[in-house]
Design a protein around this motif. Structure first.
Motif, PDB file in Angstrom:
ATOM      1  N   TYR A   1       0.836  -1.192   0.000  1.00 41.12           N
ATOM      2  CA  TYR A   1       0.000   0.000   0.000  1.00 41.12           C
ATOM      3  C   TYR A   1       0.875   1.247   0.000  1.00 41.12           C
ATOM      4  O   TYR A   1       1.950   1.266   0.599  1.00 41.12           O
ATOM      5  N   LEU A   2       0.369   2.284  -0.652  1.00 41.61           N
ATOM      6  CA  LEU A   2       0.990   3.597  -0.632  1.00 41.61           C
ATOM      7  C   LEU A   2       0.039   4.530   0.096  1.00 41.61           C
ATOM      8  O   LEU A   2      -1.171   4.535  -0.183  1.00 41.61           O
ATOM      9  N   TYR A   3       0.554   5.300   1.057  1.00 43.48           N
ATOM     10  CA  TYR A   3      -0.295   6.243   1.783  1.00 43.48           C
ATOM     11  C   TYR A   3      -0.657   7.429   0.898  1.00 43.48           C
ATOM     12  O   TYR A   3       0.141   7.869   0.071  1.00 43.48           O
ATOM     13  N   TYR A   4      -1.855   7.944   1.073  1.00 41.98           N
ATOM     14  CA  TYR A   4      -2.341   9.057   0.256  1.00 41.98           C
ATOM     15  C   TYR A   4      -1.404  10.256   0.306  1.00 41.98           C
ATOM     16  O   TYR A   4      -1.283  10.977  -0.673  1.00 41.98           O
ATOM     17  N   GLU A   5      -0.736  10.467   1.427  1.00 44.95           N
ATOM     18  CA  GLU A   5       0.154  11.620   1.544  1.00 44.95           C
ATOM     19  C   GLU A   5       1.318  11.547   0.566  1.00 44.95           C
ATOM     20  O   GLU A   5       1.938  12.558   0.255  1.00 44.95           O
ATOM     21  N   GLN A   6       1.610  10.360   0.044  1.00 47.22           N
ATOM     22  CA  GLN A   6       2.691  10.207  -0.930  1.00 47.22           C
ATOM     23  C   GLN A   6       2.210  10.258  -2.375  1.00 47.22           C
ATOM     24  O   GLN A   6       3.019  10.199  -3.300  1.00 47.22           O
ATOM     25  N   LEU A   7       0.910  10.393  -2.578  1.00 51.47           N
ATOM     26  CA  LEU A   7       0.377  10.414  -3.937  1.00 51.47           C
ATOM     27  C   LEU A   7       0.933  11.565  -4.783  1.00 51.47           C
ATOM     28  O   LEU A   7       1.243  11.348  -5.964  1.00 51.47           O
ATOM     29  N   PRO A   8       1.070  12.782  -4.260  1.00 52.09           N
ATOM     30  CA  PRO A   8       1.632  13.849  -5.106  1.00 52.09           C
ATOM     31  C   PRO A   8       3.030  13.504  -5.630  1.00 52.09           C
ATOM     32  O   PRO A   8       3.320  13.729  -6.812  1.00 52.09           O
ATOM     33  N   ALA A   9       3.878  12.948  -4.783  1.00 50.56           N
ATOM     34  CA  ALA A   9       5.220  12.555  -5.226  1.00 50.56           C
ATOM     35  C   ALA A   9       5.117  11.435  -6.252  1.00 50.56           C
ATOM     36  O   ALA A   9       5.793  11.463  -7.281  1.00 50.56           O
ATOM     37  N   PHE A  10       4.267  10.462  -5.997  1.00 54.34           N
ATOM     38  CA  PHE A  10       4.079   9.356  -6.937  1.00 54.34           C
ATOM     39  C   PHE A  10       3.640   9.879  -8.304  1.00 54.34           C
ATOM     40  O   PHE A  10       4.175   9.490  -9.338  1.00 54.34           O
ATOM     41  N   GLU A  11       2.668  10.800  -8.310  1.00 54.07           N
ATOM     42  CA  GLU A  11       2.171  11.356  -9.571  1.00 54.07           C
ATOM     43  C   GLU A  11       3.272  12.112 -10.315  1.00 54.07           C
ATOM     44  O   GLU A  11       3.358  12.029 -11.544  1.00 54.07           O
ATOM     45  N   ARG A  12       4.111  12.848  -9.580  1.00 56.26           N
ATOM     46  CA  ARG A  12       5.239  13.546 -10.218  1.00 56.26           C
ATOM     47  C   ARG A  12       6.172  12.543 -10.880  1.00 56.26           C
ATOM     48  O   ARG A  12       6.584  12.730 -12.034  1.00 56.26           O
ATOM     49  N   PHE A  13       6.517  11.487 -10.152  1.00 56.19           N
ATOM     50  CA  PHE A  13       7.420  10.475 -10.713  1.00 56.19           C
ATOM     51  C   PHE A  13       6.822   9.833 -11.963  1.00 56.19           C
ATOM     52  O   PHE A  13       7.523   9.607 -12.949  1.00 56.19           O
ATOM     53  N   VAL A  14       5.540   9.524 -11.915  1.00 55.77           N
ATOM     54  CA  VAL A  14       4.872   8.919 -13.070  1.00 55.77           C
ATOM     55  C   VAL A  14       4.915   9.886 -14.252  1.00 55.77           C
ATOM     56  O   VAL A  14       5.261   9.499 -15.377  1.00 55.77           O
ATOM     57  N   ASN A  15       4.581  11.153 -14.019  1.00 59.98           N
ATOM     58  CA  ASN A  15       4.597  12.137 -15.109  1.00 59.98           C
ATOM     59  C   ASN A  15       5.994  12.319 -15.676  1.00 59.98           C
ATOM     60  O   ASN A  15       6.178  12.359 -16.897  1.00 59.98           O
ATOM     61  N   TRP A  16       6.986  12.466 -14.814  1.00 67.81           N
ATOM     62  CA  TRP A  16       8.353  12.665 -15.283  1.00 67.81           C
ATOM     63  C   TRP A  16       8.833  11.453 -16.084  1.00 67.81           C
ATOM     64  O   TRP A  16       9.499  11.605 -17.097  1.00 67.81           O
ATOM     65  N   HIS A  17       8.492  10.266 -15.598  1.00 65.94           N
ATOM     66  CA  HIS A  17       8.978   9.049 -16.248  1.00 65.94           C
ATOM     67  C   HIS A  17       8.273   8.799 -17.585  1.00 65.94           C
ATOM     68  O   HIS A  17       8.931   8.554 -18.608  1.00 65.94           O
ATOM     69  N   TYR A  18       6.953   8.841 -17.585  1.00 64.95           N
ATOM     70  CA  TYR A  18       6.203   8.477 -18.784  1.00 64.95           C
ATOM     71  C   TYR A  18       6.042   9.638 -19.765  1.00 64.95           C
ATOM     72  O   TYR A  18       6.069   9.428 -20.976  1.00 64.95           O
ATOM     73  N   ASP A  19       5.870  10.857 -19.274  1.00 61.27           N
ATOM     74  CA  ASP A  19       5.668  11.994 -20.175  1.00 61.27           C
ATOM     75  C   ASP A  19       6.986  12.603 -20.636  1.00 61.27           C
ATOM     76  O   ASP A  19       7.126  12.997 -21.788  1.00 61.27           O
ATOM     77  N   LEU A  20       7.958  12.700 -19.721  1.00 59.71           N
ATOM     78  CA  LEU A  20       9.233  13.344 -20.050  1.00 59.71           C
ATOM     79  C   LEU A  20      10.358  12.343 -20.299  1.00 59.71           C
ATOM     80  O   LEU A  20      11.483  12.732 -20.599  1.00 59.71           O
ATOM     81  N   GLU A  21      10.048  11.068 -20.119  1.00 61.98           N
ATOM     82  CA  GLU A  21      11.001   9.979 -20.340  1.00 61.98           C
ATOM     83  C   GLU A  21      12.259  10.087 -19.469  1.00 61.98           C
ATOM     84  O   GLU A  21      13.365   9.818 -19.913  1.00 61.98           O
ATOM     85  N   VAL A  22      12.060  10.480 -18.216  1.00 71.93           N
ATOM     86  CA  VAL A  22      13.165  10.538 -17.252  1.00 71.93           C
ATOM     87  C   VAL A  22      13.336   9.146 -16.665  1.00 71.93           C
ATOM     88  O   VAL A  22      12.369   8.549 -16.178  1.00 71.93           O
ATOM     89  N   ASN A  23      14.565   8.629 -16.695  1.00 69.39           N
ATOM     90  CA  ASN A  23      14.805   7.284 -16.167  1.00 69.39           C
ATOM     91  C   ASN A  23      14.925   7.324 -14.636  1.00 69.39           C
ATOM     92  O   ASN A  23      14.919   8.396 -14.030  1.00 69.39           O
ATOM     93  N   LEU A  24      14.999   6.154 -14.027  1.00 69.38           N
ATOM     94  CA  LEU A  24      15.021   6.062 -12.567  1.00 69.38           C
ATOM     95  C   LEU A  24      16.185   6.829 -11.938  1.00 69.38           C
ATOM     96  O   LEU A  24      15.952   7.574 -10.976  1.00 69.38           O
ATOM     97  N   PRO A  25      17.414   6.706 -12.444  1.00 71.81           N
ATOM     98  CA  PRO A  25      18.489   7.508 -11.850  1.00 71.81           C
ATOM     99  C   PRO A  25      18.208   9.014 -11.955  1.00 71.81           C
ATOM    100  O   PRO A  25      18.511   9.779 -11.034  1.00 71.81           O
ATOM    101  N   GLY A  26      17.589   9.423 -13.044  1.00 74.85           N
ATOM    102  CA  GLY A  26      17.215  10.833 -13.184  1.00 74.85           C
ATOM    103  C   GLY A  26      16.176  11.242 -12.161  1.00 74.85           C
ATOM    104  O   GLY A  26      16.245  12.333 -11.585  1.00 74.85           O
ATOM    105  N   LEU A  27      15.200  10.375 -11.906  1.00 75.39           N
ATOM    106  CA  LEU A  27      14.182  10.652 -10.891  1.00 75.39           C
ATOM    107  C   LEU A  27      14.818  10.793  -9.514  1.00 75.39           C
ATOM    108  O   LEU A  27      14.438  11.666  -8.732  1.00 75.39           O
ATOM    109  N   GLU A  28      15.789   9.926  -9.226  1.00 71.02           N
ATOM    110  CA  GLU A  28      16.468   9.984  -7.932  1.00 71.02           C
ATOM    111  C   GLU A  28      17.211  11.310  -7.782  1.00 71.02           C
ATOM    112  O   GLU A  28      17.159  11.952  -6.722  1.00 71.02           O
ATOM    113  N   ILE A  29      17.900  11.735  -8.833  1.00 70.76           N
ATOM    114  CA  ILE A  29      18.664  12.990  -8.787  1.00 70.76           C
ATOM    115  C   ILE A  29      17.729  14.180  -8.639  1.00 70.76           C
ATOM    116  O   ILE A  29      17.950  15.059  -7.792  1.00 70.76           O
TER     117      ILE A  29
END
Length: 99
Positions: A40-68
């Motif tokens: 389970y993911l807590y609702y308080e983390q949803l904004p961060a999750f949504e950012r990661f999803v957008n950056w990864h799928y829309d902007l094609e940022v890879n995992l190391p880029g997301l971490e940075i």
């Protein structure tokens, strides 16, 4: 208890690969809780999750880029908090009567 959403629901709602979610968790970008073998993911983390999803799928940022990016944003927030603290400290000293 905080509200939460299961990994499977998130994968379905956001139409993402389950291994992407697992990679976010493994890298420490998301904190999950496991109950009866369901993650389970807590609702308080949803904004961060949504950012990661957008950056990864829309902007094609890879995992190391997301971490940075995540680490740099955390550092910016820390510096902004320090700046506010210093500003208020200076303001309070200026507002004190002088002897």
């Amino acid at each position: 208890m905080s509200q939460r959403i299961s990994r499977e629901e998130l994968v379905t709602l956001y139409n993402i690969e389950i291994n992407f979610f697992d990679e976010l968790e493994a890298s420490g970008l998301l904190r999950t809780e496991t109950v009866d073998e369901v993650k389970y993911l807590y609702y308080e983390q949803l904004p961060a999750f949504e950012r990661f999803v957008n950056w990864h799928y829309d902007l094609e940022v890879n995992l190391p880029g997301l971490e940075i990016i995540s680490r740099l944003l955390e550092q910016i927030e820390t510096l902004q908090a320090e700046k506010r603290s210093l500003f208020y400290n200076i303001q309070s000293r200026e507002d004190q009567p002088r002897s």
